[in-house]
Write an enzyme that holds these catalytic residues in place. Sequence first.
Site, PDB file in Angstrom:
ATOM      1  N   ALA A  45       1.386   5.394   0.389  1.00 35.77           N
ATOM      2  CA  ALA A  45       2.176   6.539   0.880  1.00 35.77           C
ATOM      3  C   ALA A  45       3.422   6.053   1.628  1.00 35.77           C
ATOM      4  CB  ALA A  45       1.322   7.431   1.769  1.00 35.77           C
ATOM      5  N   GLY A  60      -5.036   5.763   1.781  1.00 35.31           N
ATOM      6  CA  GLY A  60      -3.924   5.208   1.004  1.00 35.31           C
ATOM      7  C   GLY A  60      -2.608   5.159   1.763  1.00 35.31           C
ATOM      8  N   SER A  61      -2.663   4.703   3.019  1.00 33.27           N
ATOM      9  CA  SER A  61      -1.426   4.691   3.809  1.00 33.27           C
ATOM     10  C   SER A  61      -0.419   3.683   3.260  1.00 33.27           C
ATOM     11  CB  SER A  61      -1.707   4.447   5.289  1.00 33.27           C
ATOM     12  OG  SER A  61      -2.547   3.348   5.450  1.00 33.27           O
ATOM     13  N   SER A  62      -0.881   2.573   2.663  1.00 34.67           N
ATOM     14  CA  SER A  62       0.070   1.572   2.144  1.00 34.67           C
ATOM     15  C   SER A  62       0.932   2.164   1.026  1.00 34.67           C
ATOM     16  CB  SER A  62      -0.663   0.353   1.593  1.00 34.67           C
ATOM     17  OG  SER A  62      -1.591  -0.117   2.512  1.00 34.67           O
ATOM     18  N   ASP A  75      -3.206   5.239  -6.408  1.00 31.61           N
ATOM     19  CA  ASP A  75      -2.794   5.764  -5.106  1.00 31.61           C
ATOM     20  C   ASP A  75      -1.274   5.978  -5.062  1.00 31.61           C
ATOM     21  OD1 ASP A  75      -2.586   3.023  -5.364  1.00 31.61           O
ATOM     22  OD2 ASP A  75      -3.539   2.534  -3.460  1.00 31.61           O
ATOM     23  N   GLY A  84      -8.924   5.059   4.700  1.00 30.91           N
ATOM     24  CA  GLY A  84      -8.855   4.744   3.269  1.00 30.91           C
ATOM     25  C   GLY A  84      -8.125   5.820   2.491  1.00 30.91           C
TER      26      GLY A  84
END
Length: 283
Positions: free
Chosen positions: A79, A75-77, A116, A73
Amino acid sequence: MKITTSAPGKLMLFGEHAVVYGRPCIVTAISERLTVREGNPIGDTRFLDAAIALWGKPGMKISATSSFSGTYGFGSSSAVTVAALKYIRPSASNRELFDAAYKIILDIQGKGSGFDVAAAIYGGTLYYIKNKIIEPMNIKNMPLVVGYTGVKADTVALMAAVSEKMKAQPDRVERIYDAIAKLTEDAKVKMVEGDWERVGRLMDFNQDYLRDLGVSSEKLESLILAAKNAGACGAKLSGAGGGDCMISLVDERNRKKVEDAITKAGGQVIHIAPGAQGVRLES
Ligand code: MEV
């Protein structure tokens, strides 16, 4: 010339869910990063494809690698989207990056406050209000401990559940959001002062409201309780809830004790540094 870009992951410190409904939140960028370079993409390519469709040229091949698991969780999307856009257009301003990345996230995920995306672009620790304010905060040495529950949160489902609750009990949920907004404002001041005892108490209050909202879980509660019993200044879930990570503030002399307690309660302590640099060209 071959270039590489990277963007940091994030942790929500205060104000999750309330931020979707116009209240402020505080987010910090973390030392775990997502890197984009030339190459054949693997895995979930939706965000890379969308970045290429928006700013790139057809046939462009870019791939992403992450120093952290997509299940935390962090925030890879956001980033990956930010790092990809920076790769495609290195000269883009932060504002241009934000507008493009937020559009992609909304197109793919349908909902989200954009906090994010802001963390991935600007880095540091930010006070954020959707469509209004992205304000860097000057924070020194935040004594943060992070524990992963081992459960991946379903952010979209949790946001939908909260939205249902809002329809069913609007007055009650608005009151919860107003209370979260008030404690987030207080935290903004106390964090800059480095008054971690007080900020910890505010985390506890924030957690009470998130529990009321119905987004906590047994596992989160047991890690939070373990941290508190081991002497943490305060603890709460971070992000959508239901799983992902809990965060806690400690007196540094207590850090090991709190980390051991989280591990003993079945959590995985993740060592990250808060306040990391935003998106950047690596080479
Ligand atoms: C999820 O990490 C945090 C939420 O507030 C959603 C958002 O702000 O986009 C629940």
